[in-house]
Design a protein around this motif. Structure first.
Motif, mmCIF file in Angstrom:
data_model
loop_
_atom_site.group_PDB
_atom_site.id
_atom_site.type_symbol
_atom_site.label_atom_id
_atom_site.label_comp_id
_atom_site.label_asym_id
_atom_site.label_seq_id
_atom_site.Cartn_x
_atom_site.Cartn_y
_atom_site.Cartn_z
ATOM 1 N N ALA A 240 0.837 -1.197 0.000
ATOM 2 C CA ALA A 240 0.000 0.000 0.000
ATOM 3 C C ALA A 240 0.875 1.251 0.000
ATOM 4 O O ALA A 240 2.023 1.236 0.442
ATOM 5 C CB ALA A 240 -0.920 0.007 1.213
ATOM 6 N N GLY A 241 0.337 2.392 -0.492
ATOM 7 C CA GLY A 241 1.040 3.668 -0.457
ATOM 8 C C GLY A 241 1.973 3.851 -1.626
ATOM 9 O O GLY A 241 1.983 3.085 -2.581
ATOM 10 N N ASP A 242 2.806 4.885 -1.547
ATOM 11 C CA ASP A 242 3.784 5.174 -2.598
ATOM 12 C C ASP A 242 5.105 5.535 -1.946
ATOM 13 O O ASP A 242 5.258 5.463 -0.728
ATOM 14 C CB ASP A 242 3.284 6.311 -3.500
ATOM 15 C CG ASP A 242 2.930 7.563 -2.713
ATOM 16 O OD1 ASP A 242 3.675 7.904 -1.748
ATOM 17 O OD2 ASP A 242 1.917 8.199 -3.046
ATOM 18 N N ASP A 243 6.065 5.928 -2.771
ATOM 19 C CA ASP A 243 7.422 6.172 -2.265
ATOM 20 C C ASP A 243 7.492 7.263 -1.212
ATOM 21 O O ASP A 243 8.445 7.312 -0.434
ATOM 22 C CB ASP A 243 8.359 6.547 -3.425
ATOM 23 C CG ASP A 243 8.599 5.355 -4.340
ATOM 24 O OD1 ASP A 243 8.205 4.238 -3.948
ATOM 25 O OD2 ASP A 243 9.164 5.551 -5.422
ATOM 26 N N LEU A 244 6.523 8.170 -1.165
ATOM 27 C CA LEU A 244 6.537 9.274 -0.205
ATOM 28 C C LEU A 244 5.758 8.948 1.062
ATOM 29 O O LEU A 244 5.728 9.745 1.993
ATOM 30 C CB LEU A 244 5.961 10.532 -0.864
ATOM 31 C CG LEU A 244 6.714 11.025 -2.107
ATOM 32 C CD1 LEU A 244 6.008 12.253 -2.681
ATOM 33 C CD2 LEU A 244 8.157 11.343 -1.781
ATOM 34 N N ASP A 245 5.132 7.817 1.083
ATOM 35 C CA ASP A 245 4.291 7.426 2.223
ATOM 36 C C ASP A 245 5.173 7.041 3.399
ATOM 37 O O ASP A 245 5.993 6.122 3.294
ATOM 38 C CB ASP A 245 3.408 6.256 1.812
ATOM 39 C CG ASP A 245 2.348 5.933 2.852
ATOM 40 O OD1 ASP A 245 2.558 6.286 4.023
ATOM 41 O OD2 ASP A 245 1.338 5.321 2.489
ATOM 42 N N PRO A 246 5.054 7.704 4.579
ATOM 43 C CA PRO A 246 5.899 7.364 5.728
ATOM 44 C C PRO A 246 5.628 5.960 6.251
ATOM 45 O O PRO A 246 6.428 5.402 6.999
ATOM 46 C CB PRO A 246 5.528 8.417 6.775
ATOM 47 C CG PRO A 246 4.171 8.898 6.383
ATOM 48 C CD PRO A 246 4.152 8.832 4.885
ATOM 49 N N ALA A 247 4.474 5.398 5.888
ATOM 50 C CA ALA A 247 4.142 4.040 6.341
ATOM 51 C C ALA A 247 4.589 2.978 5.346
ATOM 52 O O ALA A 247 4.215 1.817 5.472
ATOM 53 C CB ALA A 247 2.637 3.935 6.575
ATOM 54 N N LEU A 248 5.398 3.402 4.351
ATOM 55 C CA LEU A 248 5.770 2.473 3.285
ATOM 56 C C LEU A 248 6.535 1.271 3.822
ATOM 57 O O LEU A 248 6.327 0.148 3.365
ATOM 58 C CB LEU A 248 6.604 3.190 2.222
ATOM 59 C CG LEU A 248 6.973 2.324 1.008
ATOM 60 C CD1 LEU A 248 5.728 1.857 0.280
ATOM 61 C CD2 LEU A 248 7.896 3.093 0.080
ATOM 62 N N ASP A 249 7.424 1.470 4.809
ATOM 63 C CA ASP A 249 8.211 0.348 5.327
ATOM 64 C C ASP A 249 7.310 -0.735 5.896
ATOM 65 O O ASP A 249 7.492 -1.919 5.605
ATOM 66 C CB ASP A 249 9.187 0.834 6.405
ATOM 67 C CG ASP A 249 10.322 1.664 5.817
ATOM 68 O OD1 ASP A 249 10.487 1.643 4.580
ATOM 69 O OD2 ASP A 249 11.028 2.323 6.593
ATOM 70 N N SER A 250 6.346 -0.364 6.702
ATOM 71 C CA SER A 250 5.444 -1.359 7.282
ATOM 72 C C SER A 250 4.549 -1.970 6.203
ATOM 73 O O SER A 250 4.203 -3.147 6.269
ATOM 74 C CB SER A 250 4.595 -0.749 8.390
ATOM 75 O OG SER A 250 3.792 0.302 7.891
ATOM 76 N N ALA A 251 4.188 -1.172 5.190
ATOM 77 C CA ALA A 251 3.378 -1.686 4.093
ATOM 78 C C ALA A 251 4.163 -2.720 3.293
ATOM 79 O O ALA A 251 3.608 -3.730 2.848
ATOM 80 C CB ALA A 251 2.920 -0.555 3.185
ATOM 81 N N LEU A 252 5.456 -2.479 3.112
ATOM 82 C CA LEU A 252 6.295 -3.434 2.398
ATOM 83 C C LEU A 252 6.416 -4.733 3.194
ATOM 84 O O LEU A 252 6.323 -5.830 2.633
ATOM 85 C CB LEU A 252 7.676 -2.830 2.129
ATOM 86 C CG LEU A 252 8.653 -3.681 1.307
ATOM 87 C CD1 LEU A 252 8.047 -4.102 -0.022
ATOM 88 C CD2 LEU A 252 9.957 -2.924 1.106
ATOM 89 N N ASP A 253 6.610 -4.599 4.503
ATOM 90 C CA ASP A 253 6.652 -5.778 5.362
ATOM 91 C C ASP A 253 5.351 -6.577 5.257
ATOM 92 O O ASP A 253 5.361 -7.809 5.167
ATOM 93 C CB ASP A 253 6.888 -5.386 6.827
ATOM 94 C CG ASP A 253 8.356 -5.118 7.131
ATOM 95 O OD1 ASP A 253 9.219 -5.627 6.388
ATOM 96 O OD2 ASP A 253 8.625 -4.413 8.112
ATOM 97 N N SER A 254 4.240 -5.876 5.262
ATOM 98 C CA SER A 254 2.927 -6.546 5.197
ATOM 99 C C SER A 254 2.744 -7.278 3.872
ATOM 100 O O SER A 254 2.239 -8.404 3.828
ATOM 101 C CB SER A 254 1.797 -5.532 5.393
ATOM 102 O OG SER A 254 1.837 -4.980 6.690
ATOM 103 N N ALA A 255 3.158 -6.621 2.783
ATOM 104 C CA ALA A 255 3.042 -7.255 1.470
ATOM 105 C C ALA A 255 3.957 -8.474 1.371
ATOM 106 O O ALA A 255 3.584 -9.511 0.813
ATOM 107 C CB ALA A 255 3.369 -6.251 0.376
ATOM 108 N N LEU A 256 5.158 -8.340 1.932
ATOM 109 C CA LEU A 256 6.091 -9.465 1.923
ATOM 110 C C LEU A 256 5.550 -10.614 2.768
ATOM 111 O O LEU A 256 5.649 -11.787 2.385
ATOM 112 C CB LEU A 256 7.457 -9.013 2.439
ATOM 113 C CG LEU A 256 8.619 -10.010 2.323
ATOM 114 C CD1 LEU A 256 8.822 -10.443 0.883
ATOM 115 C CD2 LEU A 256 9.892 -9.402 2.891
ATOM 116 N N ASP A 257 4.939 -10.276 3.905
ATOM 117 C CA ASP A 257 4.311 -11.297 4.747
ATOM 118 C C ASP A 257 3.218 -12.035 3.973
ATOM 119 O O ASP A 257 3.098 -13.265 4.049
ATOM 120 C CB ASP A 257 3.688 -10.659 5.997
ATOM 121 C CG ASP A 257 4.728 -10.219 7.015
ATOM 122 O OD1 ASP A 257 5.908 -10.533 6.827
ATOM 123 O OD2 ASP A 257 4.332 -9.558 7.995
ATOM 124 N N SER A 258 2.415 -11.283 3.248
ATOM 125 C CA SER A 258 1.312 -11.873 2.500
ATOM 126 C C SER A 258 1.826 -12.841 1.445
ATOM 127 O O SER A 258 1.341 -13.979 1.327
ATOM 128 C CB SER A 258 0.478 -10.770 1.846
ATOM 129 O OG SER A 258 -0.529 -11.313 1.016
#
Length: 286
Positions: A240-258
């Motif tokens: 979720a989000g884009d490169d400017l999203d401060p929550a991108l790190d957690s979103a990447l973790d979530s996508a990787l988890d999925s």
């Protein structure tokens, strides 16, 4: 009808059995093990009661040679039995009844015992012993066990041929998600080359369920994070989000988890970082 090795790791934390035979589903009959207690192999007209009885004796502190002596003394069919036992410490022990089919015999030493019957000859047990002792520097206990079994197979193994093989390894909390003590429980029930097939299964098991090495973990930042994000998106797991999203790190973790959950790689996940094994698999698929 079978050859096997029962053994304990140098630190005493792992116990296991590797076995092969011209016998259907040998893994259902021969091996038994309990974390912090020991391991046992019962074979040659196997007395399956040896497994719970032997582990009970080990649990109460009886040494492996005395466990073997007790099992044999209480069994009227002991003349046709073969058994190997390793406890939480001390030497392993092995027994071969006088009525076992030739060639039959075994050897034991500190933390290990090897035995077999209907073998091509004593060279099978010699090969198992030599491979086990030569593997002292192998960091992965299941790999060391399998290498010893493979050496016995290459030396001739069961003189009737090949059919099945199994590998059982236990350690405290070693099972999936830490919810059991069974680290490895792999069986090849009917195969023309079961020991080789067992090795293939162990490789897959290690990839999926092995624990990540902290020294090799990669930070999910910069170009690597962008690559992982792109590959996950291509596989239908966009963060979720884009490169400017401060929550991108957690979103990447979530996508990787999925994605990793679908691929059965969840045991190798570390938040904010990526195991090279996981990264290689991701690259192969995307």
């Amino acid at each position: 009808m079978t050859f096997s090795i029962v053994a304990r790791s140098a630190d005493g934390q792992l116990h296991g059995v590797a076995v092969a035979s011209k016998f259907l589903a040998v893994g259902a009959a021969v091996p038994g093990a309990e974390a912090r207690v020991g391991a046992i192999a019962t074979q040659a007209y196997a007395n399956l009661a040896y497994r719970p009885q032997g582990l009970t004796l080990l649990r109460t502190g009886v040494a492996a040679p005395d466990v073997v002596a007790g099992l044999v003394a209480a069994d009227p069919g002991h003349d046709q039995r073969q058994v190997g036992v390793v406890g939480a410490d001390g030497d392993g022990a092995t027994y071969t009844g006088a009525g076992c089919h030739d060639w039959a015999g075994g050897q034991a030493g500190p933390g290990w015992a090897a035995q077999g019957n209907i073998l091509t000859g004593p060279e099978v047990i010699d090969a198992i012993r030599d491979a086990w002792l030569a593997g002292a520097d192998e960091p992965q206990f299941p790999v060391r066990l399998l290498a010893a079994l493979r050496a016995g197979d290459r030396a001739g193994g069961d003189r009737r041929g090949r059919q099945s093989a199994a590998l059982l390894v236990v350690c405290p909390g070693g099972g999936y998600g830490g919810g059991s003590d069974v680290l490895v429980d792999l069986r090849v029930d009917d195969h023309p080359d079961p020991v080789t097939e067992l090795g293939r299964l162990l490789d897959i098991h290690t990839m999926l369920f092995g624990k990540p090495d902290p020294a090799t973990l990669l930070d999910l930042t910069g170009d690597l994070a962008a690559e992982v994000r792109r590959r996950l998106t291509a596989l239908g797991h966009p963060p979720a989000g884009d490169d400017l999203d401060p929550a991108l790190d957690s979103a990447l973790d979530s996508a990787l988890d999925s994605w990793a959950g679908v691929e059965n790689l969840e045991e190798r996940l570390v938040p904010g970082r990526i195991d090279p094994v996981v990264l290689d698999h991701l690259r192969r698929l995307s």
